[in-house]
Design an enzyme around this catalytic site. Structure first.
Site, PDB file in Angstrom:
ATOM      1  CB  SER A 156      -0.867  -0.008   1.271  1.00 29.17           C
ATOM      2  OG  SER A 156      -1.496   1.232   1.488  1.00 29.17           O
ATOM      3  CE1 TYR A 169      -4.482  -2.093   4.695  1.00 24.42           C
ATOM      4  CE2 TYR A 169      -3.247  -0.055   4.397  1.00 24.42           C
ATOM      5  CZ  TYR A 169      -3.945  -1.123   3.859  1.00 24.42           C
ATOM      6  OH  TYR A 169      -4.098  -1.233   2.498  1.00 24.42           O
TER       7      TYR A 169
END
Length: 277
Positions: A156, A169
């Protein structure tokens, strides 16, 4: 004219919808058969609906409509044995393995000190350990076949920069970068390439949901996607709120193809310039 991954087989986790389905279809369009894996159920601590068995069935049907073969398996990336079985079944039916897309992931959002123990642990179990399980299931097959391969791990933009409200995350997405770079060294003697892709916001259920919108627009009781669009866009240097799954799939296709035959150990952003700040 042959496709860019003609005759190859791709093992894709999180394939029931979103980016995973998009990867399956883009690779199938270019000639690959697919081992499609998804948990197809809700995950505790996640505040948006999970994929369903019907979603996975739809991915399989769409791959077949493209004239490619598919083995669809319900499996949880937190369970090593389930992934080992999925790879064995897929290779037995499709004959080989060439491409691994470790794509399955979840998102929860909260300030670091307000996350529960369960939220933190589930995030690492799925987004980091689940990737390790995925590659661990596939690597012995790739080595034994002796003709190399390509492993593509979905990280990401949060795997390249700090991201508020996303500490677990972000930790997991930084973690898979370290895993990928280590694997690139370990697997180089076997001509197995390992790379990561780093999307910005992608217009899928994981990003466009009530939980994320409420964190982006805490001033509104039930913000819509339109209400939150400017905040989504503020993450990027291009004035766009998000990219589409196929934009990530095109990067995956490049890394899976022989066009990237000497590309390994890189982190490839597909992020509207989000990590250029």
């Amino acid at each position: 004219m042959p496709g860019r991954v003609e005759g190859k087989v791709a093992f894709i986790t999180g394939a029931a919808r979103g980016q995973g389905r998009s990867h399956a279809l883009r690779l199938a369009e270019e000639g690959a058969d697919v081992i499609a894996v998804d948990i197809c159920s809700p995950v505790a601590t996640v505040g948006y609906p999970g994929a369903t068995p019907d979603d996975l069935d739809e991915t399989a049907k769409l791959v077949q409509k493209l004239g490619r073969r598919v083995v669809a398996v319900q499996a949880d990336v937190r369970e090593q044995g389930a992934l080992d079985d999925a790879v064995r079944r897929g290779v037995a039916e499709l004959g080989r393995l060439d491409i691994v897309c470790a794509n399955a992931g979840i998102l929860t959002m909260a300030l670091t000190h307000e996350q529960s123990e369960e939220q933190w642990q589930t995030m690492l179990d799925v987004n980091l350990t689940g990737v390790w399980h995925t590659v661990k299931a596939a690597i012995p097959v790739l080595i034994d076949q002796g003709h190399g391969g390509s492993i593509i791990i979905t990280s990401s933009m949060a795997g390249l920069k700090g991201t508020p409200n996303c500490s677990s995350y972000t930790a997991a997405k930084f973690g898979v970068v370290g895993l990928a770079k280590t694997l690139a060294h370990e697997l180089a003697p076997h001509r197995i390439r390992v790379n990561t892709v780093h999307p910005t916001n992608v217009e899928t259920t994981m990003v466009d949901n009530a939980l994320v919108r409420s964190i982006f627009r805490p001033d509104l009781e039930q913000p819509t996607a339109e209400d939150a669009k400017d905040v989504y866009a503020s993450i990027n240097i291009w004035p766009e709120p998000w990219i589409q799954p196929v934009d990530v799939s095109n990067a995956v296709l490049y890394l899976a193809s022989d066009e990237a035959r000497y590309t390994t150990g890189i982190a490839l952003p597909v992020d509207l310039g989000a990590t250029a700040k």
